[in-house]
Design a protein around this motif. Structure first.
Motif, mmCIF file in Angstrom:
data_model
loop_
_atom_site.group_PDB
_atom_site.id
_atom_site.type_symbol
_atom_site.label_atom_id
_atom_site.label_comp_id
_atom_site.label_asym_id
_atom_site.label_seq_id
_atom_site.Cartn_x
_atom_site.Cartn_y
_atom_site.Cartn_z
ATOM 1 N N ALA A 92 0.801 -1.323 0.078
ATOM 2 C CA ALA A 92 -0.112 0.128 0.223
ATOM 3 C C ALA A 92 0.796 1.085 0.079
ATOM 4 O O ALA A 92 0.617 2.254 -0.668
ATOM 5 N N ALA A 93 1.854 1.277 0.978
ATOM 6 C CA ALA A 93 2.935 2.279 0.916
ATOM 7 C C ALA A 93 3.710 2.448 -0.499
ATOM 8 O O ALA A 93 3.626 3.738 -0.989
ATOM 9 N N LEU A 94 4.072 1.516 -1.145
ATOM 10 C CA LEU A 94 4.654 1.463 -2.439
ATOM 11 C C LEU A 94 3.642 2.274 -3.339
ATOM 12 O O LEU A 94 3.881 3.052 -4.354
ATOM 13 N N TYR A 95 2.476 1.746 -3.544
ATOM 14 C CA TYR A 95 1.467 2.233 -4.343
ATOM 15 C C TYR A 95 1.226 3.724 -3.993
ATOM 16 O O TYR A 95 1.034 4.489 -5.049
ATOM 17 N N GLY A 96 1.114 4.178 -2.658
ATOM 18 C CA GLY A 96 0.765 5.543 -2.297
ATOM 19 C C GLY A 96 2.008 6.414 -2.536
ATOM 20 O O GLY A 96 1.759 7.483 -2.966
ATOM 21 N N GLN A 97 3.098 5.879 -2.760
ATOM 22 C CA GLN A 97 4.312 6.606 -3.140
ATOM 23 C C GLN A 97 4.649 6.817 -4.558
ATOM 24 O O GLN A 97 5.279 7.449 -5.250
ATOM 25 N N GLY A 98 3.401 6.054 -5.487
ATOM 26 C CA GLY A 98 3.609 6.263 -6.726
ATOM 27 C C GLY A 98 4.399 5.481 -7.563
ATOM 28 O O GLY A 98 5.039 5.837 -8.622
ATOM 29 N N CYS A 99 5.181 4.253 -6.925
ATOM 30 C CA CYS A 99 6.073 3.447 -7.473
ATOM 31 C C CYS A 99 5.589 2.541 -8.299
ATOM 32 O O CYS A 99 5.498 1.534 -8.157
ATOM 33 N N GLU A 100 4.897 2.955 -9.627
ATOM 34 C CA GLU A 100 4.326 2.142 -10.463
ATOM 35 C C GLU A 100 5.189 1.709 -11.601
ATOM 36 O O GLU A 100 4.543 1.141 -12.577
ATOM 37 N N ASN A 101 6.420 2.149 -11.638
ATOM 38 C CA ASN A 101 7.170 1.850 -12.670
ATOM 39 C C ASN A 101 8.309 0.949 -12.337
ATOM 40 O O ASN A 101 8.807 0.829 -11.018
ATOM 41 N N ILE A 102 9.130 0.123 -13.184
ATOM 42 C CA ILE A 102 9.988 -0.879 -12.833
ATOM 43 C C ILE A 102 11.286 0.118 -12.384
ATOM 44 O O ILE A 102 11.449 0.959 -12.849
ATOM 45 N N GLY A 103 11.897 -0.421 -11.286
ATOM 46 C CA GLY A 103 12.962 0.183 -10.579
ATOM 47 C C GLY A 103 12.862 1.208 -9.503
ATOM 48 O O GLY A 103 13.512 1.461 -8.775
ATOM 49 N N ASP A 104 11.499 1.597 -9.359
ATOM 50 C CA ASP A 104 10.927 2.414 -8.391
ATOM 51 C C ASP A 104 11.129 1.699 -6.987
ATOM 52 O O ASP A 104 10.543 0.736 -6.867
ATOM 53 N N VAL A 105 11.498 2.409 -5.962
ATOM 54 C CA VAL A 105 11.792 1.770 -4.529
ATOM 55 C C VAL A 105 11.559 2.611 -3.583
ATOM 56 O O VAL A 105 11.725 3.876 -3.567
#
Length: 498
Positions: A248-261
């Motif tokens: 949920a935090a990953l999604y909330g941070q907008g990490c929707e691209n490969i390599g986003d961490v």
């Protein structure tokens, strides 16, 4: 035009938060309630499921009374939960059958070691993406089935429900009408084949978990059910997203691209990278499912730390070195720069990338001048060191060099730690102005499904404070070498070389 609001519920290890977001993603109300950490003489950690459920109801009552928003303008709910925590309850009544076994709890280590000897570790890793470990839910469920008479009886009578906290809360909130989960939580149980996104019968058999006791798997932004929170709301609200808190935090941070961490730093820490629509295996970190939304799969590489923010609570509650977490930063800045005290917080073993379940917590490098500031600094530093080791393991496997680490969680308010993280990882560390990214993530996901947010872009919602590396490479390598020596000392003490 009527405004729309979305509720984000974050049921975490230490407590439960309820936040209300408007149609621009702004927080208009938030409240939280803690629940008891039930720890016995063996260090086993449990939660009272009924206490947690009642806290959700009480928080919703508080929201209705105090948010200042007409309830008819609230569109729906997103639910984020602590992940690998294991729950068991009766199918007919919804009554909990035993205390939940918390994700930190290592009581099932003997079960895992027996399975290791039977040679199923490779199958587990290949199918689930997870290293065979008592950290994950399956071993905890197995322990319940072997040791709790009420769970055994329910299984015999085909009256048993088992699962993670999302499934438990959904079941109770819908009065037993919805027995469902979704891929991000299911992928952390060690019972899901992440390639097929289905429960694996052979793994269920190996752990002794009845397949019939597990919930139906839906996609992460489906309509899971509706609830009026025991009559608090005049009409039932749709629960339109469920995710594990880290995803949920990953999604909330907008990490929707490969390599986003990103790294979520709460009681423990989850370091997670988006790796796209196909699972990629690694020996040092695990592969999980980020989410399945609108039919599209997203997989993640992840490393988990058992003790992150919990180390600060250890300083407060057990060592009594500080009165509150807020004091940690100032004390750390007072530490002698030349002191090499190092804390390895293996209070329940070490997770990724070390995978040493027998490791014990250790303070090394102390001298006669070591005092409170040096121990407090060592505790904070241990968080950054562990996160850095996981980032290195992910980068090594995927050959994706990341330049920005997005972080979230209460500990990110500690500016000393955030700067030290940037120094050790040689990354830009971005701290958003919203701490509660898990609640925001599920509210944003649910709101998108219900057309509340439309084309709202996250860069219009989140504002970041940026930390950049400030020390030279020679100094950085000296500090990292000291940490690696401490890790090697801990592993060697239990006969494991890492």
């Amino acid at each position: 035009m009527m405004s729309n609001y979305v509720i984000g519920i974050d049921q975490s290890t230490q407590g439960t938060k309820v936040l209300l977001f408007d149609d621009l993603g702004n927080i208009v109300y938030k409240q939280s309630r803690s629940h008891a950490q039930i720890i016995n003489k063996d260090g086993w950690i449990s939660h009272d499921l009924d206490e947690i459920y009642q806290n959700v109801i009480l928080l919703m009552n508080d929201l209705v009374q105090n948010a200042g928003v007409p309830v008819k303008e609230i569109s729906g709910i997103g639910l984020s939960v602590q992940r690998e925590t294991a729950a068991a309850w009766a199918k007919d009544t919804g009554k909990s059958l035993t205390k939940a076994i918390v994700w930190q709890d290592g009581r099932a280590v003997d079960i895992v070691e027996l399975l290791q000897k039977k040679g199923i570790a490779h199958e587990v890793k290949a199918k689930t993406g997870l290293t065979l470990s008592p950290y994950f839910t399956a071993a905890k469920l197995s322990w319940m089935l072997k040791n709790v008479p009420e769970v055994q009886t329910a299984a015999i009578n085909h009256n048993l429900c088992m699962g993670t906290m999302d499934t438990w809360l959904l079941y109770r909130l819908t009065h037993g009408h919805a027995f469902k989960t979704e891929p991000s939580n299911a992928s952390r149980t060690q019972l899901l084949d992440i390639n097929k996104v289905a429960w694996d019968s052979s793994l269920c058999h190996a752990f002794g978990v009845p397949l019939e006791a597990l919930a139906t798997i839906e996609q992460s932004n489906t309509l899971f059910g509706k609830t009026d929170f025991e009559g608090i709301f005049p009409k039932a609200l749709p629960i339109h997203c469920m995710l594990g808190d880290s995803q949920a935090a990953l999604y909330g941070q907008g990490c929707e691209n490969i390599g986003d961490v990103k790294a979520t730093i709460g009681t423990g820490s989850s370091v997670m990278m988006n790796i796209g629509d196909k699972p990629v295996q690694s020996s040092d970190v695990v592969t999980s499912i980020g989410w399945k939304i609108n039919g599209q799969m997203t997989y993640v590489a992840e490393g988990n730390i058992n003790y992150a923010g919990a180390v600060v609570q250890w300083l407060v509650n057990d060592l009594k070195l500080i009165d509150s977490a807020n004091q940690a930063e100032a004390l750390a800045r007072q530490a002698i720069p030349e002191d090499h005290t190092c804390l390895v917080p293996a209070f329940s073993g070490l997770g990724a990338p070390y995978w040493n379940t027998r490791a014990k917590a250790t303070l090394t490098g102390m001298t006669r001048t070591t005092g409170r500031p040096e121990v407090v600094r060592a505790a904070l530093d241990s968080i950054a060191f562990q996160i850095n080791d996981i980032l290195n393991a992910i980068d090594k496997k995927l050959a994706i060099k990341t330049h920005v680490l997005k972080v979230d969680g209460g500990v990110t308010a500690n500016a000393y730690l955030m700067q030290f993280q940037s120094d050790m990882s040689n990354l830009v560390v971005d701290v958003p102005d919203i701490e509660e990214l898990s609640a925001f993530g599920v509210a944003y996901c649910a709101g998108r499904s219900m057309m509340v947010y439309g084309n709202l872009q996250l860069n219009k919602v989140l504002r970041y404070h940026e930390y950049r590396r400030t020390i030279n490479e020679d100094r950085r390598q000296v500090i990292l070498k000291n940490w690696q020596q401490a890790i090697e000392q801990v592993c060697q003490s239990v006969g494991v070389t890492k």
